[in-house]
Write an enzyme that holds these catalytic residues in place. Structure first.
Site, short mmCIF file in Angstrom:
data_model
loop_
_atom_site.label_atom_id
_atom_site.label_comp_id
_atom_site.label_asym_id
_atom_site.label_seq_id
_atom_site.Cartn_x
_atom_site.Cartn_y
_atom_site.Cartn_z
N LYS A 42 2.84 4.15 41.00
CA LYS A 42 2.26 4.08 39.66
C LYS A 42 0.75 4.23 39.77
CE LYS A 42 0.50 1.24 36.84
NZ LYS A 42 -0.50 2.14 36.25
N CYS A 49 -14.24 -0.40 46.60
CA CYS A 49 -13.90 -1.78 46.94
C CYS A 49 -14.78 -2.30 48.06
CB CYS A 49 -12.43 -1.87 47.34
SG CYS A 49 -11.99 -0.73 48.66
N GLU A 69 -17.62 -9.34 41.85
CA GLU A 69 -17.56 -7.89 42.05
C GLU A 69 -17.91 -7.18 40.73
OE1 GLU A 69 -13.71 -5.94 42.45
OE2 GLU A 69 -14.47 -4.84 44.18
N GLU A 123 -4.47 -5.06 48.52
CA GLU A 123 -5.78 -4.50 48.89
C GLU A 123 -6.67 -4.73 47.68
OE1 GLU A 123 -6.74 -3.12 51.74
OE2 GLU A 123 -4.82 -3.10 52.76
P1 NAD Z 1 -6.67 -3.21 38.25
O1 NAD Z 1 -6.19 -4.40 38.99
O2 NAD Z 1 -7.04 -3.37 36.83
O3 NAD Z 1 -5.54 -2.06 38.26
C1 NAD Z 1 -5.01 -1.55 39.45
C2 NAD Z 1 -3.63 -0.99 39.15
O4 NAD Z 1 -2.79 -2.07 38.74
C3 NAD Z 1 -3.58 0.06 38.03
O5 NAD Z 1 -2.65 1.05 38.36
C4 NAD Z 1 -3.07 -0.76 36.85
O6 NAD Z 1 -2.40 -0.01 35.87
C5 NAD Z 1 -2.11 -1.72 37.55
N1 NAD Z 1 -1.80 -2.93 36.79
C6 NAD Z 1 -2.57 -3.55 35.86
N2 NAD Z 1 -1.92 -4.62 35.37
C7 NAD Z 1 -0.73 -4.69 36.02
C8 NAD Z 1 0.38 -5.59 35.95
N3 NAD Z 1 0.41 -6.62 35.12
N4 NAD Z 1 1.42 -5.35 36.79
C9 NAD Z 1 1.42 -4.32 37.64
N5 NAD Z 1 0.41 -3.42 37.73
C10 NAD Z 1 -0.66 -3.61 36.92
O7 NAD Z 1 -7.83 -2.62 39.13
P2 NAD Z 1 -8.78 -1.39 38.77
O8 NAD Z 1 -9.81 -1.86 37.82
O9 NAD Z 1 -7.95 -0.21 38.42
O10 NAD Z 1 -9.43 -1.09 40.20
C11 NAD Z 1 -10.59 -1.65 40.65
C12 NAD Z 1 -10.29 -2.77 41.61
O11 NAD Z 1 -9.54 -2.26 42.72
C13 NAD Z 1 -11.55 -3.36 42.22
O12 NAD Z 1 -11.43 -4.75 42.26
C14 NAD Z 1 -11.57 -2.78 43.63
O13 NAD Z 1 -12.28 -3.52 44.56
C15 NAD Z 1 -10.12 -2.73 43.94
N6 NAD Z 1 -9.83 -1.78 45.02
C16 NAD Z 1 -9.48 -2.26 46.25
C17 NAD Z 1 -9.28 -1.38 47.31
C18 NAD Z 1 -8.93 -1.88 48.69
O14 NAD Z 1 -8.52 -1.07 49.51
N7 NAD Z 1 -9.11 -3.15 49.00
C19 NAD Z 1 -9.41 0.00 47.11
C20 NAD Z 1 -9.77 0.45 45.85
C21 NAD Z 1 -9.97 -0.45 44.81
#
Ligand code: NAD
Length: 485
Positions: free
Chosen positions: A181, A290, A386, A256
């Protein structure tokens, strides 16, 4: 408005299930918006629970023959996928830039990393070996590493093509079937890669992509009893909610998550390398990384001069549309721009005016100035939380002990950088700092081959390197009594 780049994007995209396109069961669609112009690029089908059911069932059927085939066949298919990505790399880079906003050169790098990822795990696929455990002459004992079955991959918007490849390639290499997804904002890269993989020879049904909202398609994946492994890449609050839900089904879950990573500069450093590294650490992808180095810790002896040189470099940054290959592009969406603006206001209230930046650009698109707050105490929100934007905090330190203490002074532990010519100090720092990756004299050093993941609140599990195979396999022990005749 149409330019050469838009011709690389289809008018509309559907779900990708069982090796082909299909609309969402509800018929719902969502516009994908170019963050540099605020114009819609295309429309994408938005899947929900029924579509997730179909994708999981399809993956289950495809899993059986796939994991029983000789591993060398997986090597061949993954090699072909890597080649197919490279063949279309220019187009894929444009798509990444258009839906996410990052400069074209950065997008091209990430597409190459995605290709390299399939290539790397093509090499690993036929080397996933067990162990033989000595128990004395009455027994023969060995382990087998078996795939989990159906793995689900929830991906964020910041590096959509590479992050898709990062978990899907090792999952397929280990013999699993995948359901992905992508994020609402950036579903195109995932759909393009799934099509390319099928065309390159990946058997139908092994890689399914269900774009959709997190609370609908995402939650349906997380709650699904037939999902055997879940890799969630995203924010901490969503990740912990996802993990709670997945544990109900005892689904193996890897997280992650975010970071607030320190980048530490000592006086005995290569000045230019430290400045380059500091810029790259925070302004790559407009800080939406991230592992961004969002906290600069700089020794008090060089603090003033280093910040002065840094501000000169920041002033020279060209901020503009990624498709024109500016130095820094827009943020991904209006809501994310609002979040970053809110943090800049919090910073103003906590420490006063930034040393540079702090404003939204007066033009179309979600552009914010590169922003630096100086003399930031570590107990402020802008030093602890963050922000996920081009906002750097600078904090001086007096000595090595204080640098290590400040580096460790957040809930996160994703990466940490250190700039020093003192080898002993670099390795003391590496030992004492709680983070999954330590960069010495080059921020973001390492790559597809080196394990990546979080200490503390930054996550559970490791991606990249051979270590990622642990996420996508389970160990079976076989013990035979051979003592009786
Ligand atoms: P987010 O948590 O809002 O969303 C991430 C994903 O989760 C999206 O696909 C979203 O649709 C899905 N999602 C949202 N609510 C959900 C639910 N209730 N159930 C299942 N899936 C759901 O994060 P974002 O704003 O898209 O991304 C930014 C974040 O990602 C930052 O905190 C960043 O640090 C982190 N990130 C971490 C890594 C890593 O490797 N550690 C890499 C990239 C980004």
């Amino acid at each position: 408005m149409p330019n050469e780049a838009l011709a690389t994007i289809s008018d509309q995209y559907d779900l990708w299930i069982d090796g082909t396109e299909r609309p969402a069961g509800t018929g719902d669609r969502l516009a994908v918006v170019d963050p540099a112009t605020e114009d819609p690029l295309t429309e994408v089908a938005m899947g929900a629970a029924d579509d997730v059911d179909d994708a999981v069932e399809t993956a289950r059927d495809a899993f059986e023959p796939w994991h029983r085939r000789p591993p060398k066949e997986r090597t061949r298919v993954l090699t072909a996928i890597a080649a197919a990505i490279r063949d279309e790399s220019d187009r894929l880079a444009r798509i990444e830039t258009l839906e996410n906003g990052k400069p074209l050169a950065e997008a091209a790098e990430q597409v190459e990393r995605a290709a390299r990822h399939f290539e790397y795990y093509a090499g690993v696929a036929d080397k996933i070996q067990g162990e033989s455990i000595p128990l004395g002459e009455e027994y023969v004992d060995y382990t087998i590493r078996e795939p989990l079955g159906v793995t689900a991959h929830i991906v964020p918007w910041n590096v959509p093509i590479y992050l898709f490849a990062r978990s899907v390639a090792p999952a397929l290499a280990a013999g699993n079937a995948a359901v992905v997804k992508p994020a609402e904002e950036t579903p195109l890269g995932a759909l393009e890669l799934a099509r390319l993989a099928t065309e390159a020879g990946l058997p139908e049904g092994l890689l399914n992509v269900v774009p959709g909202y997190g609370h609908e398609a995402g939650a349906a994946i997380t709650d699904h009893p037939e999902v055997d492994g879940l890799t969630f890449t995203g924010s901490g609050p969503t990740g912990t909610a996802v993990a709670k839900s997945a544990i109900e089904n005892v689904t193996e879950t890897h997280l992650e998550l975010g970071g607030k990573s320190p980048n530490v500069v000592f006086p005995d450093t290569d000045w230019e390398a430290a400045l380059d590294g500091t810029m790259t650490a925070i302004f790559t992808n407009a800080g939406q990384v991230c592992s961004a180095g969002s906290r600069l810790l700089v020794h008090e002896e060089i603090h003033e001069e280093f910040v002065a040189d840094l501000l000169e470099r920041v002033a020279a940054l060209d901020v503009g549309p990624g498709i024109d290959d500016a130095d820094m592009g827009p943020l991904v969406s209006e809501s994310h721009l609002e979040k970053v603006q809110k943090y800049i206001e919090i910073g103003r209230a906590e420490v006063g005016e930034p040393a540079t930046g702090g404003s939204v650009l007066e033009r179309d698109g979600y552009f914010v100035e590169p922003t630096v707050f100086d003399e930031v105490p570590m107990d402020t929100r802008i030093a602890q939380e963050e922000i996920f934007g081009p906002v750097l905090t600078v904090t001086p330190f007096a000595d090595e002990d204080e640098a290590i203490e400040l580096a460790n002074a957040t809930d996160y532990g994703l990466v940490a950088g250190v700039y020093t010519e003192n080898v002993g100090r670099a390795h003391r720092f590496a030992r004492e700092v709680d983070a999954g990756q330590i960069y010495v004299n080059e921020f973001f050093a390492g790559g597809n081959e080196t394990p990546f993941g979080g200490y503390k609140a930054s996550g559970i599990g490791r991606e990249n390197g051979v270590q990622a195979i642990d996420n996508y396999t389970q160990v079976k022990n076989v013990c035979a009594n051979i003592g009786r005749r």
